[in-house]
Design a protein around this motif. Structure first.
Motif, mmCIF file in Angstrom:
data_model
loop_
_atom_site.group_PDB
_atom_site.id
_atom_site.type_symbol
_atom_site.label_atom_id
_atom_site.label_comp_id
_atom_site.label_asym_id
_atom_site.label_seq_id
_atom_site.Cartn_x
_atom_site.Cartn_y
_atom_site.Cartn_z
ATOM 1 N N ALA A 36 0.852 -1.190 0.000
ATOM 2 C CA ALA A 36 0.000 0.000 0.000
ATOM 3 C C ALA A 36 0.884 1.235 0.000
ATOM 4 N N ASP A 37 0.439 2.276 -0.704
ATOM 5 C CA ASP A 37 1.182 3.541 -0.776
ATOM 6 C C ASP A 37 2.625 3.332 -1.235
ATOM 7 N N GLY A 38 2.809 2.372 -2.133
ATOM 8 C CA GLY A 38 4.133 2.166 -2.711
ATOM 9 C C GLY A 38 5.103 1.420 -1.823
ATOM 10 N N ARG A 39 4.652 0.904 -0.678
ATOM 11 C CA ARG A 39 5.564 0.202 0.238
ATOM 12 C C ARG A 39 5.028 -1.194 0.558
ATOM 13 N N TRP A 40 5.952 -2.101 0.875
ATOM 14 C CA TRP A 40 5.588 -3.479 1.198
ATOM 15 C C TRP A 40 5.354 -3.635 2.697
ATOM 16 N N TYR A 41 4.290 -4.328 3.053
ATOM 17 C CA TYR A 41 3.987 -4.732 4.437
ATOM 18 C C TYR A 41 3.908 -3.530 5.386
ATOM 19 N N GLY A 42 3.348 -2.420 4.905
ATOM 20 C CA GLY A 42 3.406 -1.153 5.628
ATOM 21 C C GLY A 42 2.833 -1.172 7.033
ATOM 22 N N ASP A 43 1.841 -2.017 7.292
ATOM 23 C CA ASP A 43 1.244 -2.019 8.635
ATOM 24 C C ASP A 43 1.748 -3.191 9.487
ATOM 25 N N GLY A 44 2.790 -3.866 9.005
ATOM 26 C CA GLY A 44 3.379 -4.961 9.773
ATOM 27 C C GLY A 44 4.460 -4.466 10.718
ATOM 28 N N TRP A 45 4.666 -5.203 11.822
ATOM 29 C CA TRP A 45 5.727 -4.914 12.798
ATOM 30 C C TRP A 45 6.535 -6.181 13.025
ATOM 31 N N LEU A 46 7.867 -6.015 13.173
ATOM 32 C CA LEU A 46 8.750 -7.171 13.366
ATOM 33 C C LEU A 46 10.083 -6.694 13.908
ATOM 34 N N ASN A 47 10.991 -7.651 14.154
ATOM 35 C CA ASN A 47 12.382 -7.309 14.434
ATOM 36 C C ASN A 47 13.267 -8.258 13.647
ATOM 37 N N THR A 226 8.410 -0.822 7.440
ATOM 38 C CA THR A 226 8.962 0.211 6.564
ATOM 39 C C THR A 226 10.060 1.028 7.240
ATOM 40 N N ASP A 227 10.344 0.768 8.514
ATOM 41 C CA ASP A 227 11.459 1.459 9.176
ATOM 42 C C ASP A 227 12.776 0.994 8.561
ATOM 43 N N PRO A 228 13.771 1.896 8.465
ATOM 44 C CA PRO A 228 15.047 1.491 7.862
ATOM 45 C C PRO A 228 15.841 0.543 8.761
ATOM 46 N N THR A 237 31.040 7.625 -4.480
ATOM 47 C CA THR A 237 30.380 8.771 -3.869
ATOM 48 C C THR A 237 31.254 10.010 -3.992
ATOM 49 N N THR A 238 30.680 11.073 -4.526
ATOM 50 C CA THR A 238 31.382 12.352 -4.573
ATOM 51 C C THR A 238 30.425 13.410 -4.067
ATOM 52 N N GLY A 239 30.944 14.357 -3.306
ATOM 53 C CA GLY A 239 30.085 15.419 -2.800
ATOM 54 C C GLY A 239 29.032 14.865 -1.869
ATOM 55 N N VAL A 240 27.788 14.893 -2.317
ATOM 56 C CA VAL A 240 26.678 14.407 -1.484
ATOM 57 C C VAL A 240 26.617 12.883 -1.586
ATOM 58 N N PRO A 241 26.695 12.164 -0.472
ATOM 59 C CA PRO A 241 26.682 10.702 -0.536
ATOM 60 C C PRO A 241 25.355 10.156 -1.062
ATOM 61 N N LYS A 242 25.446 8.966 -1.647
ATOM 62 C CA LYS A 242 24.274 8.277 -2.184
ATOM 63 C C LYS A 242 24.032 7.068 -1.293
ATOM 64 N N GLY A 243 23.137 7.236 -0.317
ATOM 65 C CA GLY A 243 22.918 6.189 0.678
ATOM 66 C C GLY A 243 21.702 5.348 0.345
ATOM 67 N N VAL A 244 21.946 4.097 -0.027
ATOM 68 C CA VAL A 244 20.848 3.171 -0.324
ATOM 69 C C VAL A 244 20.195 2.751 0.997
ATOM 70 N N VAL A 245 18.872 2.915 1.089
ATOM 71 C CA VAL A 245 18.118 2.556 2.285
ATOM 72 C C VAL A 245 17.534 1.151 2.114
ATOM 73 N N ARG A 246 17.623 0.344 3.169
ATOM 74 C CA ARG A 246 16.980 -0.965 3.165
ATOM 75 C C ARG A 246 15.987 -0.995 4.315
ATOM 76 N N ASP A 247 14.744 -1.389 4.034
ATOM 77 C CA ASP A 247 13.758 -1.451 5.120
ATOM 78 C C ASP A 247 13.790 -2.822 5.794
ATOM 79 N N ASN A 248 13.102 -2.938 6.929
ATOM 80 C CA ASN A 248 13.149 -4.177 7.717
ATOM 81 C C ASN A 248 12.277 -5.285 7.147
ATOM 82 N N GLY A 249 11.003 -4.968 6.828
ATOM 83 C CA GLY A 249 10.059 -6.021 6.480
ATOM 84 C C GLY A 249 10.320 -6.676 5.134
ATOM 85 N N GLY A 250 10.330 -5.875 4.073
ATOM 86 C CA GLY A 250 10.553 -6.417 2.738
ATOM 87 C C GLY A 250 11.900 -7.111 2.623
ATOM 88 N N HIS A 251 12.896 -6.550 3.281
ATOM 89 C CA HIS A 251 14.246 -7.119 3.278
ATOM 90 C C HIS A 251 14.246 -8.514 3.894
#
Length: 617
Positions: A36-47, A226-228, A237-251
């Motif tokens: 939903a809203d472009g994200r996977w498992y948005g209302d799920g919680w886990l660790n 959806t938390d990182p 990387t030059t100047g402004v870093p390009k940081g790839v984000v990985r979320d918890n659930g889909g990952h």
């Protein structure tokens, strides 16, 4: 169910497909909405840490080996059971919590290939904190840029890293980075290795062992799917870093699913990704995927050759009972260069090894055939990116092993709707080269954005072909649905109006019996616009006249690709400049050849290699 049917279901009914895959993960709150809203498992919680460690101990796997550390550079080996690793992670999480680290805070990890690096990553995940691993030994300016961007509450580091021929002191690099950075972390926790003791700054720096000694173990913090989980800065990387984000659930879902489906590995089996935790392969397939799947993972502190010999990889496979090995083609080429007849492998019992997976750099057919002949098992090229975090195209041996085609990473993996697009964004017919793109939505586990830079994420990946993710690679799909990735779009050169792939030329050159590895770049040509220039590294024992070799290579290119390639020059060099993960620095080589000023990439293995290219030219 056969591969084609599994793939069809993943594309036609993605929500049902990934809802089923999500059952492999333990959720604190199961997601009611798969997407939903472009994200996977948005209302799920886990660790994620709970799924990698706690649940396996609770299920009776506590005494199974979770992590084997094998360090030929120190001569040390250690095995951690799932219970031992969990205890270490829980105490380390307690130490971080005592330093004020909580859910959503960032921690920079700047460490060598030691168990504590894995522990630090999992401890962050346990707390819901976001880790950012910076490759151990990165230069101070590069580390400073990443510290300023990630703004960590704590930096976790070590006194030194150990290379085959030298010791790299990390603490002076970290101190210099912190002097250059604007951000000030509250604390630095330093692992003192016996090979080198670091000077600690009172008030800021803590001795890892001492801090751990007073720490209270802590439990898992539940986070949104959806938390990182982490931020990984991409190379170059030059100047402004390009940081790839990985979320918890889909990952967690995608990586757990990939271990059985792509790699065919079962819980309890030994899996070895011979990479580094500083790269995405180390994140995904040294740390998270094998532990999520209940496997035994190997952390190797050494090289394919020189620690101490070209049989190093085969020793680890035999000694620890490795069932699946995943490494880079450049590692196999390094072994091939030192031991072209494969004598070291021949005297090792490799009967337990089922598959060799290769990724990170194009797998030329010559290396594929050499490794296949040497090992007598399927050698599987597969292709993915830091951004996706897991394979885009592979021979999914856990679903159905398909016929192998040299030069192809086989077919797109379920979940990835790979398209070949022309300049107007239309689908190319089979066999026609174009831009490799993935029709949205990307499957779980892929980057949802860039850290603190949504606009750049959209501009870099989603704007060129609306509705698609741009991989930046060129290639084609054949009539059987097999994908061929011919290299970065930048590596296509224009010779007198003909668009030619330097990757295709590299395949031809690599097939020469005296060539260990090669690179082809495009250089400016006053008549044709661009012309190809080859660089070749010879196999051990190949004593050739460079002029004779050049003539043979020119003939091979003319015969296989045609006179249109206009291939005239091939320079023999002792080595190619590479990143530490094995990628050849073709863009930098192009700058050198053109006489343009260039910046030494932060990821380079040995900067002296660039001067050798300059001298050869």
């Amino acid at each position: 169910m056969g591969f084609d049917e599994v793939y069809r279901q993943s594309i036609e009914r993605p929500e049902r497909f990934w809802a089923e895959a999500a059952r492999g993960i333990e959720w604190d709150v199961e997601p009611a909405q798969v997407r939903a809203d472009g994200r996977w498992y948005g209302d799920g919680w886990l660790n994620t840490c709970h799924n990698a460690l706690d649940r396996h101990v609770a299920a009776g796997r506590g005494e199974q080996a979770a992590l084997i550390h094998d360090s030929p550079v120190t001569g040390g080996k250690r095995t951690y059971t799932y219970r031992e690793l969990l205890d270490e992670v829980a105490r380390t999480a307690g130490m971080l919590a005592g330093l004020g680290v909580g859910r959503g805070d960032t921690v920079v990890i700047y460490m060598p290939m030691v168990p504590e690096a894995v522990v630090a990553m999992l401890a962050c995940a346990r707390l819901g904190a976001v880790h950012s691993v910076v490759f151990g030994g990165f230069a101070a300016p590069e580390l400073a840029v990443r510290i300023d961007h990630a703004r960590p509450k704590v930096v976790m580091s070590a006194s030194c890293g150990i290379e085959p021929s030298r010791l790299v002191e990390y603490k002076p690099l970290l101190d210099a980075a912190l002097r250059q950075a604007g951000h000030r972390p509250g604390h630095c926790v330093i692992l003192q290795r016996p090979q080198c003791r670091a000077e600690l700054e009172p008030g800021r720096d803590l001795d890892w062992a001492e801090a751990l000694g007073t720490a209270v173990p802590t439990g898992c913090v539940s986070v949104r799917a959806t938390d990182p989980l982490y931020v990984l800065y991409t190379s170059g990387t030059t100047g402004v870093p390009k940081g790839v984000v990985r979320d918890n659930g889909g990952h967690a879902v995608a990586l757990h699913w990939s271990m059985s489906a792509v790699y065919g590995v079962a819980p309890g089996e030994v899996f070895w990704a011979a990479s580094d935790v500083g790269w995405v392969v180390g994140h995904s397939y040294i740390v998270y995927a094998p532990l999520l799947a209940g496997c035994t993972t190997i952390l190797y502190e050494g090289k394919p050759v020189g620690t101490p010999d070209p049989g190093a990889f085969w020793r680890v496979v035999a000694e620890h009972g490795v069932r699946v090995l995943f490494t880079a083609p450049t590692a196999i080429r390094a072994i091939k260069k030192e031991d072209p007849a494969g004598e070291w492998a021949a005297k090792t019992d490799l009967s337990g090894l089922r598959h060799l997976f290769l990724a990170g750099e194009r797998l030329d057919p010559d290396t594929y055939h050499w490794a296949t002949g040497l090992l007598g098992i399927p050698v599987i090229d597969h292709w993915w990116q830091t951004e996706t975090g897991w394979p885009i195209a592979a021979n999914c041996v856990g679903i159905e092993q398909l016929p192998l085609k040299p030069g192809s990473p086989t077919k797109p993996v379920p979940g990835y709707d790979v398209r070949i697009l022309d300049s107007a964004g239309a689908d190319c017919p089979p066999g026609t080269e174009g831009a490799v793109a993935i029709r949205l939505p990307l499957p779980p586990g892929c980057l949802p954005t860039l850290y603190k830079d949504d606009r750049r994420f959209t501009e870099s990946y989603l704007t060129r072909y609306p509705g698609h993710y741009l991989t930046g690679d060129g290639g084609y799909i054949d009539a059987d649905g097999y994908l061929y990735v011919m290299g970065r779009i930048d590596d296509v050169i224009n010779v007198a109006g003909h668009r030619l792939s330097t990757g295709a030329m590299e395949e031809v050159i690599a097939a020469h019996p005296d060539v260990a590895e090669c690179a082809v770049i495009g250089v400016d040509d006053p008549l044709k616009g661009q012309a190809p220039l080859g660089f070749v590294v010879l196999k051990a024992g190949a004593d050739r006249d460079p002029a004779d070799l050049e003539r043979e290579l020119v003939t091979m290119i003319r015969d296989r690709i045609g006179p249109v390639a206009a291939f005239r020059r091939a320079l023999v060099v002792t080595r190619l400049p590479k990143t530490r993960s094995g990628k050849i620095l073709r863009a930098t080589m192009r700058d050198i050849a053109a006489g343009r000023p260039y910046r030494t990439p932060s990821t380079i293995e040995d900067p002296a290699a660039l001067q050798e290219i300059t001298d050869a030219l």
